[in-house]
Scaffold this active site. Structure first.
Site, PDB file in Angstrom:
ATOM      1  N   ASP A  75      14.530  -7.485   2.400  1.00 35.28           N
ATOM      2  CA  ASP A  75      16.086  -7.771   1.972  1.00 35.28           C
ATOM      3  C   ASP A  75      16.596  -9.062   2.390  1.00 35.28           C
ATOM      4  O   ASP A  75      16.348  -9.273   3.427  1.00 35.28           O
ATOM      5  CB  ASP A  75      16.579  -6.324   1.761  1.00 35.28           C
ATOM      6  CG  ASP A  75      16.125  -5.270   1.629  1.00 35.28           C
ATOM      7  OD1 ASP A  75      16.361  -4.260   1.149  1.00 35.28           O
ATOM      8  OD2 ASP A  75      15.545  -5.896   0.119  1.00 35.28           O
ATOM      9  N   PRO A  95      40.995  -1.950   2.696  1.00 33.37           N
ATOM     10  CA  PRO A  95      41.113  -3.499   2.913  1.00 33.37           C
ATOM     11  C   PRO A  95      41.284  -3.300   4.362  1.00 33.37           C
ATOM     12  O   PRO A  95      41.059  -4.390   4.979  1.00 33.37           O
ATOM     13  CB  PRO A  95      42.243  -3.977   2.582  1.00 33.37           C
ATOM     14  CG  PRO A  95      42.307  -2.732   1.258  1.00 33.37           C
ATOM     15  CD  PRO A  95      42.857  -1.558   1.898  1.00 33.37           C
ATOM     16  N   GLU A 138      48.713   3.792  -2.366  1.00 34.26           N
ATOM     17  CA  GLU A 138      48.991   3.104  -2.063  1.00 34.26           C
ATOM     18  C   GLU A 138      47.709   3.141  -0.410  1.00 34.26           C
ATOM     19  O   GLU A 138      48.029   2.385  -0.164  1.00 34.26           O
ATOM     20  CB  GLU A 138      50.067   2.727  -1.543  1.00 34.26           C
ATOM     21  CG  GLU A 138      51.408   2.629  -2.677  1.00 34.26           C
ATOM     22  CD  GLU A 138      50.352   1.234  -3.198  1.00 34.26           C
ATOM     23  OE1 GLU A 138      50.451   1.478  -4.890  1.00 34.26           O
ATOM     24  OE2 GLU A 138      50.631   0.049  -2.769  1.00 34.26           O
ATOM     25  N   ARG A 159      18.808   3.599   0.367  1.00 33.08           N
ATOM     26  CA  ARG A 159      18.096   2.598   0.465  1.00 33.08           C
ATOM     27  C   ARG A 159      16.998   2.427   1.668  1.00 33.08           C
ATOM     28  O   ARG A 159      16.136   1.684   1.661  1.00 33.08           O
ATOM     29  CB  ARG A 159      17.637   1.507  -0.788  1.00 33.08           C
ATOM     30  CG  ARG A 159      19.073   0.923   0.189  1.00 33.08           C
ATOM     31  CD  ARG A 159      19.304  -0.450  -0.833  1.00 33.08           C
ATOM     32  NE  ARG A 159      18.363  -1.406  -0.704  1.00 33.08           N
ATOM     33  CZ  ARG A 159      17.602  -1.967  -0.670  1.00 33.08           C
ATOM     34  NH1 ARG A 159      18.082  -2.227   0.661  1.00 33.08           N
ATOM     35  NH2 ARG A 159      16.934  -2.821  -1.297  1.00 33.08           N
TER      36      ARG A 159
HETATM   37  C1  4FV Z   1      38.978  -1.115  -0.127  1.00 27.79           C
HETATM   38  C2  4FV Z   1      38.406  -1.945  -0.711  1.00 27.79           C
HETATM   39  C3  4FV Z   1      40.477  -0.996  -1.692  1.00 27.79           C
HETATM   40  C4  4FV Z   1      43.275   0.224  -1.427  1.00 27.79           C
HETATM   41  C5  4FV Z   1      44.498   1.027  -1.982  1.00 27.79           C
HETATM   42  C6  4FV Z   1      42.216   1.430  -2.441  1.00 27.79           C
HETATM   43  C7  4FV Z   1      42.223   0.441  -2.694  1.00 27.79           C
HETATM   44  C8  4FV Z   1      44.158   2.110  -2.185  1.00 27.79           C
HETATM   45  N1  4FV Z   1      38.742   0.098  -0.074  1.00 27.79           N
HETATM   46  N2  4FV Z   1      37.409  -1.477   0.652  1.00 27.79           N
HETATM   47  N3  4FV Z   1      38.436  -3.651  -0.317  1.00 27.79           N
HETATM   48  N4  4FV Z   1      40.860   0.594  -1.727  1.00 27.79           N
HETATM   49  O1  4FV Z   1      40.844  -1.501  -2.086  1.00 27.79           O
HETATM   50  O2  4FV Z   1      37.087  -0.216   1.084  1.00 27.79           O
HETATM   51  O3  4FV Z   1      44.162   3.199  -2.397  1.00 27.79           O
END
Ligand code: 4FV
Length: 307
Positions: free
Chosen positions: A224, A144, A171, A209
């Site tokens: 697109d 995230p 985590e 794609r």
């Molecule tokens: C995430 C997202 C995401 C965080 C902890 C996986 C998680 C767990 N990855 N975009 N939104 N990853 O939430 O890419 O390990």
């Protein structure tokens, strides 16, 4: 009628004959050479274009995950399956647990400093990444905290030959993995998932794609949403009348200029209604801007909008 000099060649002096022989030889020589050069340059160019085409276009994805089966299911069907069969993309799935050295194949541990949850250990990830990556591999980690993935990033990545996607779990991963081995961190949106596998599938799908030949010829990725900088226009197919709901006449008219204009205006309308932020970045023509002014004039004043 043979050219003059052939007609009168017999009358030429020996010197003139000598000169014309030299001249003819040079003509043939240079003519031949230029033809050869043109042919040769043509061949080389064609080969390099072909080579360049094939070399650039084939993308190799390696994915590091604790759940390879979760991913293989998605890649063994439909367009992505055909793309692998046509050697337009290659996908290698690698289980991070296979890179542990202890008999219990431990991949996670408790966080230093306490707190809930587990963290992925550096050792198995270092071993996995260092053994799977090639020199020109671009290593991507999903979290995230990453740059939010979008169509232009997908376009960018589609020009790369080797992508290594690292799927975290728990985590997250030990920070030393990020600092040392990760080239780019991407997020697929501001929400928290249980793992990086879904983001990996999203990226492989969106990037693949864009490879010429992956989508059937009938579909141009260029039209697109987001590829044009606007949201896509509405689509209709048979029957023209479904439960009394008609298809817009212009689409049945066969008048391609009118159809293109209608589609462009519907893209502008939909983008203005749903994603006005995109209009600031979109490349708009005079006609587009004129149409948007009309739209804004026609639109009900804001406070009435939600009744
Ligand atoms: C995430 C997202 C995401 C965080 C902890 C996986 C998680 C767990 N990855 N975009 N939104 N990853 O939430 O890419 O390990």
């Amino acid at each position: 009628m043979p050219p003059y000099f052939l007609q009168h060649y017999s009358e030429f002096s020996s010197e003139a004959k000598q000169l014309s022989k030299q001249w003819l030889t040079q003509l043939i020589l240079y003519g031949g050479m230029s033809h050869f050069c043109r042919w040769f340059v043509g061949r080389v160019t064609m080969r390099t274009i072909q080579e360049r085409k094939t070399k650039i276009i084939m993308i190799h994805f390696d994915i590091l995950t604790l759940f390879p089966d979760m991913l293989s299911a998605y890649f063994e069907d439909s367009i992505l399956k055909r793309a692998q069969e046509n050697q337009l993309i290659q996908i290698g799935l690698h289980n991070i647990r296979d890179y542990t050295t202890d008999k219990h194949h431990i991949v996670d541990d408790t966080p230093f400093g306490g707190g809930g949850g587990m963290v992925m250990k550096p050792d198995p990830l270092f071993r996995a990444i260092e053994s799977v990556r090639a020199d020109n591999t671009h290593v991507i980690f999903f979290s995230p905290q990453g740059r939010v993935f979008n169509q232009s990033i997908a376009q960018e990545l589609s020009q790369r030959g080797n992508l290594l996607l690292v799927c975290g779990r728990y985590e997250g991963v030990d920070e030393r993995v990020r600092e040392t081995l990760i080239d780019e961190e991407l997020s697929i949106g501001d929400y928290v998932l249980t793992g990086g596998e879904l983001p990996a599938m999203v990226l492989v799908d969106a990037v693949s794609r864009l490879i010429p030949g992956v989508l059937g010829a009938e579909h141009g990725a260029a039209q697109d949403s987001h590829a044009t900088g606007l949201l896509e226009h509405p689509h209709y197919t048979r029957p023209a009348n479904f439960r009394g709901m008609e298809v817009p006449d212009v689409l049945l008219s066969g008048h391609h200029a009118n159809i293109d204009q209608w589609r462009r205006q519907e893209s502008l309308r939909r983008t203005w209604q749903r994603r006005p932020d995109m209009l600031e970045r979109a490349a708009l023509s005079k006609a587009d801007k004129k149409f948007l002014v009309q739209l804004k004039q026609q639109a009900p004043p804001a406070e009435d909008a939600d009744g």
